[in-house]
Each structure stands twice: as structure tokens, then as C-alpha cells.
Design an enzyme around this catalytic site. Structure first.
Site, short mmCIF file in Angstrom:
data_model
loop_
_atom_site.label_atom_id
_atom_site.label_comp_id
_atom_site.label_asym_id
_atom_site.label_seq_id
_atom_site.Cartn_x
_atom_site.Cartn_y
_atom_site.Cartn_z
N GLU A 74 41.51 43.90 28.98
CA GLU A 74 40.25 43.90 29.72
C GLU A 74 39.61 45.28 29.72
O GLU A 74 38.40 45.42 29.50
CB GLU A 74 40.48 43.45 31.17
CG GLU A 74 41.03 42.04 31.30
CD GLU A 74 42.55 41.95 31.31
OE1 GLU A 74 43.08 41.01 31.91
OE2 GLU A 74 43.22 42.83 30.70
N CYS A 114 42.65 46.44 36.26
CA CYS A 114 41.56 45.80 35.52
C CYS A 114 40.54 45.18 36.48
O CYS A 114 39.34 45.24 36.24
CB CYS A 114 42.10 44.75 34.56
SG CYS A 114 42.95 45.48 33.14
#
Length: 165
Positions: A74, A114
Site C-alpha cells: 500500500e 498503511c
């Protein structure tokens, strides 16, 4: 004392229930798992971000023998997208994971770091990111990071208006 309840809300879509645009993004995330460098965990994660201008960026997790030095799919995706297109908001992010050649039945969710980065990207552009978490049993979709990170740290938390007195 006060008690609060936090609710995580998302929808689960079968493959044919996703829009063509969402299927395209999920497929890009699935394909991105092939770029994973994960010799230690053997857990391959791919991500794909769609920008407001329609450009799609992909990334994958990259491990390192000095374990904390690796990076999740991510973040590799979001950082690359924002570095190349600093004025384009990310409007959607798809994530897929597999072990060996088999994709996970239930989706994997972004780690805490993330989630915080996704929150920062949303805040930077003022646009919620549609998050698609792919699993073979269904794709979980949420409109913005708030459902996955309800008590997130934001720019406002550092503002002078937060100080007492």
C-alpha cells in the site's frame, strides 16, 4: 465516564457485482502481487491506486533481511503515485494478497502504518479513498479510511487550537 461504540462499515461484493472500474483495479492489484519480493514471509501483497485523472499505479510489498527496512504494498503504491502525480488525488485503492499461487479467501486489511498513510493521503487532498480489499470469497469495500481507522491521527491533532487554555 462515557462509553462510545465504534462501528466499522463495509460492503462485500462478489466479483460480478463489482463495477468494471473496480474489477480493473482489483485485477491490477492481483497482478501486482507478482512483483512482491517476500523471501522471508512468502506473503505476496499487491496494491493498485487509481488517481482522479484515471492513471493506475501499482506496487507490492518489498522485504529486506533487516526486517523493519521493508515496505508494504500500500505504501509503495501511494508514495510512488503521489511522487509522480503530486497534484492528483488517489480516489481508489485495491489490495490483494496470496501465499504461493493461491489468493486469500478472506481479504487482508492494511496494517496500522498503511492505514495512517492512507489517512494522510485522504487529508492531503480532501478526498475519501474507496478501498477494495480482495478475497476469493468476496471483495470488501469501504468509502474512506474512517471505517478502518476511526481514531486516526490528523493534522488537526498537531494544531495550536488543540492546546489547553
Amino acid at each position: 465516564m462515557r462509553e462510545y461504540n465504534i462501528v466499522c462499515s463495509f460492503k462485500v461484493f462478489g466479483w460480478n457485482e463489482l463495477s468494471e472500474s473496480d474489477r480493473q483495479l482489483v485485477e491490477a492489484a492481483r497482478k501486482a502481487t507478482s512483483g512482491s519480493y517476500s523471501p522471508y514471509s512468502r506473503f505476496k501483497v499487491g496494491a493498485a491506486a487509481r488517481l482522479a485523472n484515471g492513471v493506475i499505479f501499482t506496487g507490492s510489498n518489498q522485504e529486506n533481511a533487516a526486517y523493519p527496512s521493508g515496505l508494504c504494498a500500500e505504501r509503495t503504491t501511494l508514495f510512488a503515485a503521489n511522487a509522480q502525480y503530486p497534484d492528483q488525488p488517489v480516489v481508489a485503492l485495491a489490495i490483494a494478497a496470496r501465499k504461493g499461487n493461491r489468493y486469500l479467501a478472506r481479504p487482508v486489511s492494511p496494517c496500522g502504518a498503511c492505514r495512517q498513510v492512507i489517512s494522510g493521503v485522504e487529508e492531503r487532498f480532501g478526498v475519501p479513498i474507496r478501498i477494495l480489499l480482495y478475497g476469493t470469497e468476496g471483495t470488501h469495500v469501504t468509502e474512506g479510511i474512517a471505517s478502518l481507522l476511526p481514531l486516526r491521527f490528523t493534522d488537526e491533532d498537531m494544531s495550536l487550537s488543540q492546546l489547553e487554555g
